[in-house]
Motif scaffolding. Sequence first.
Motif, PDB file in Angstrom:
ATOM      1  N   VAL A   1      11.806   4.791  -2.859  1.00 40.84           N
ATOM      2  CA  VAL A   1      10.769   4.417  -2.554  1.00 40.84           C
ATOM      3  C   VAL A   1      10.946   3.134  -1.919  1.00 40.84           C
ATOM      4  CG1 VAL A   1       8.664   2.973  -3.732  1.00 40.84           C
ATOM      5  CG2 VAL A   1       9.523   4.767  -5.242  1.00 40.84           C
ATOM      6  N   LYS A   2      12.084   2.155  -1.987  1.00 42.52           N
ATOM      7  CA  LYS A   2      12.766   1.229  -1.034  1.00 42.52           C
ATOM      8  C   LYS A   2      12.676   1.655  -0.155  1.00 42.52           C
ATOM      9  CE  LYS A   2      13.167  -2.777  -3.898  1.00 42.52           C
ATOM     10  NZ  LYS A   2      13.855  -3.426  -5.058  1.00 42.52           N
ATOM     11  N   ILE A   3      13.486   2.325  -0.126  1.00 40.50           N
ATOM     12  CA  ILE A   3      14.255   3.784   0.819  1.00 40.50           C
ATOM     13  C   ILE A   3      13.715   4.859   1.497  1.00 40.50           C
ATOM     14  CG2 ILE A   3      15.656   4.988   1.576  1.00 40.50           C
ATOM     15  CD1 ILE A   3      17.500   3.973  -0.741  1.00 40.50           C
ATOM     16  N   PHE A   4      12.568   5.412   1.070  1.00 32.16           N
ATOM     17  CA  PHE A   4      11.821   6.332   1.604  1.00 32.16           C
ATOM     18  C   PHE A   4      10.643   5.421   2.405  1.00 32.16           C
ATOM     19  CE2 PHE A   4       8.152   9.398   1.361  1.00 32.16           C
ATOM     20  CZ  PHE A   4       9.271  10.611   1.643  1.00 32.16           C
ATOM     21  N   MET A   5      10.393   3.908   2.146  1.00 28.83           N
ATOM     22  CA  MET A   5       8.710   3.156   2.108  1.00 28.83           C
ATOM     23  C   MET A   5       9.235   2.450   3.826  1.00 28.83           C
ATOM     24  SD  MET A   5       7.511  -0.258   0.583  1.00 28.83           S
ATOM     25  CE  MET A   5       8.623  -0.692   0.142  1.00 28.83           C
ATOM     26  N   GLU A   6      11.245   1.568   3.826  1.00 30.44           N
ATOM     27  CA  GLU A   6      11.590   1.337   5.326  1.00 30.44           C
ATOM     28  C   GLU A   6      11.654   2.434   5.761  1.00 30.44           C
ATOM     29  OE1 GLU A   6      12.187  -1.266   5.241  1.00 30.44           O
ATOM     30  OE2 GLU A   6      11.840  -2.539   3.533  1.00 30.44           O
ATOM     31  N   LEU A   7      11.935   4.359   5.623  1.00 26.81           N
ATOM     32  CA  LEU A   7      11.980   4.919   6.358  1.00 26.81           C
ATOM     33  C   LEU A   7      10.108   5.465   7.570  1.00 26.81           C
ATOM     34  CD1 LEU A   7      14.033   7.497   5.285  1.00 26.81           C
ATOM     35  CD2 LEU A   7      14.648   6.163   6.703  1.00 26.81           C
TER      36      LEU A   7
ATOM     37  N   ILE B   1       0.945  -1.151  -0.502  1.00 28.69           N
ATOM     38  CA  ILE B   1      -0.263  -0.136   0.136  1.00 28.69           C
ATOM     39  C   ILE B   1       0.649   1.237   0.301  1.00 28.69           C
ATOM     40  CG2 ILE B   1      -1.539   1.237   1.381  1.00 28.69           C
ATOM     41  CD1 ILE B   1      -2.534  -1.426   2.228  1.00 28.69           C
ATOM     42  N   LEU B   2       2.072   1.672   0.732  1.00 21.77           N
ATOM     43  CA  LEU B   2       2.607   2.454   1.237  1.00 21.77           C
ATOM     44  C   LEU B   2       3.780   2.641  -0.716  1.00 21.77           C
ATOM     45  CD1 LEU B   2       4.355   2.449   4.582  1.00 21.77           C
ATOM     46  CD2 LEU B   2       2.973   3.632   3.744  1.00 21.77           C
ATOM     47  N   LYS B   3       4.010   2.243  -0.817  1.00 23.46           N
ATOM     48  CA  LYS B   3       4.471   1.853  -2.531  1.00 23.46           C
ATOM     49  C   LYS B   3       3.523   2.599  -3.535  1.00 23.46           C
ATOM     50  CE  LYS B   3       6.921  -0.983  -6.060  1.00 23.46           C
ATOM     51  NZ  LYS B   3       7.110  -2.203  -6.277  1.00 23.46           N
ATOM     52  N   ASP B   4       2.783   1.990  -3.004  1.00 23.83           N
ATOM     53  CA  ASP B   4       1.897   2.833  -4.149  1.00 23.83           C
ATOM     54  C   ASP B   4       1.032   3.593  -3.912  1.00 23.83           C
ATOM     55  OD1 ASP B   4       1.228   0.281  -5.794  1.00 23.83           O
ATOM     56  OD2 ASP B   4      -1.032  -0.204  -5.208  1.00 23.83           O
ATOM     57  N   TYR B   5       1.859   4.942  -2.664  1.00 23.22           N
ATOM     58  CA  TYR B   5       1.123   5.561  -2.230  1.00 23.22           C
ATOM     59  C   TYR B   5       2.307   6.545  -2.597  1.00 23.22           C
ATOM     60  CZ  TYR B   5       3.264   7.850   1.883  1.00 23.22           C
ATOM     61  OH  TYR B   5       3.394   8.113   3.263  1.00 23.22           O
ATOM     62  N   ILE B   6       3.539   6.243  -2.218  1.00 18.10           N
ATOM     63  CA  ILE B   6       4.461   6.836  -2.454  1.00 18.10           C
ATOM     64  C   ILE B   6       4.697   7.531  -3.902  1.00 18.10           C
ATOM     65  CG2 ILE B   6       7.306   6.819  -2.290  1.00 18.10           C
ATOM     66  CD1 ILE B   6       6.706   5.513   0.073  1.00 18.10           C
ATOM     67  N   ASN B   7       4.976   5.931  -4.994  1.00 15.06           N
ATOM     68  CA  ASN B   7       4.556   5.862  -6.276  1.00 15.06           C
ATOM     69  C   ASN B   7       3.763   7.379  -6.682  1.00 15.06           C
ATOM     70  OD1 ASN B   7       6.386   4.845  -7.960  1.00 15.06           O
ATOM     71  ND2 ASN B   7       5.864   3.202  -7.534  1.00 15.06           N
ATOM     72  N   THR B   8       2.502   7.054  -6.392  1.00 21.51           N
ATOM     73  CA  THR B   8       2.200   8.289  -6.273  1.00 21.51           C
ATOM     74  C   THR B   8       2.070  10.283  -5.710  1.00 21.51           C
ATOM     75  OG1 THR B   8       0.093   7.175  -6.371  1.00 21.51           O
ATOM     76  CG2 THR B   8      -0.704   9.783  -6.297  1.00 21.51           C
ATOM     77  N   MET B   9       2.628   9.917  -5.121  1.00 19.65           N
ATOM     78  CA  MET B   9       3.318  10.909  -4.578  1.00 19.65           C
ATOM     79  C   MET B   9       4.368  11.760  -5.276  1.00 19.65           C
ATOM     80  SD  MET B   9       5.047  12.079  -0.951  1.00 19.65           S
ATOM     81  CE  MET B   9       6.713  11.075  -1.354  1.00 19.65           C
TER      82      MET B   9
END
Length: 234
Positions: free
Chosen positions: A164-170, A140-148
């Motif tokens: 995206v991977k790093i931002f999500m892990e943070l 879910i987070l991956k989708d929203y980060i890509n949208t952002m």
Amino acid sequence: MTESSAGSKPAKSELTKKRIMETYLAIVPCKKWDKITVKEICAGAHITRGTFYQYYSDIYDLMEQIENALIDDLTEKYHAIVKHPKTFYPPERFEEKFDYSPPRFLNVWFEFCRNNRKAMAVLLDPQNGDTYFVKKLKGILKDYINTMMDDDGMPRDGLREYFVKIFMELHFLAARTWLTSEDDEFLSVHEIINLLNTMRVGANYLTYRRLTSEDFDMKMEVPKESAPPKGERP
């Protein structure tokens, strides 16, 4: 939520289910979630096994219902964000046009964690939590980060996957640390969001500089480590 005939209080079944879930979540920090028994749940919730099986077929069903409710809640919150079409501008107007304020997308994750603090602290626990639940949240987070990033006009280049991977892990690191810390031991939600937004703004700014500065690659080059003197190990 089902209500009693009086219309003012939750039905007894809802209170029983809530007690079962709370008992289960209270045990998880001390024991791997899939090793907990129905007997332990019944003892902690002060119910019979028959009562447990009125609502859940087994421990896995209990966990799935808890997690699905959280997943649905987070998904609904993201879908509720009102999106306004953006007019994209040339890179030369970045400093004039770019909105560096934290986007609503960043707030949703921490509002969700705060509203479900007890459950999220338990389920995100790397030792006794559910790794499959974490995997679903990351999707879910991956989708929203890509949208952002799309809203910001960021390119879908080779670097995006890693960002995206790093931002999500943070997101997960910050949430785990915040959920398990005392109020005065860690940053506030506002401060965490600002830190994450700094990373977002920095990525956008560097993309702008790459497109507009002829010496960008030279300035961004990382100096190579000098060779160690002879006889010394690196």
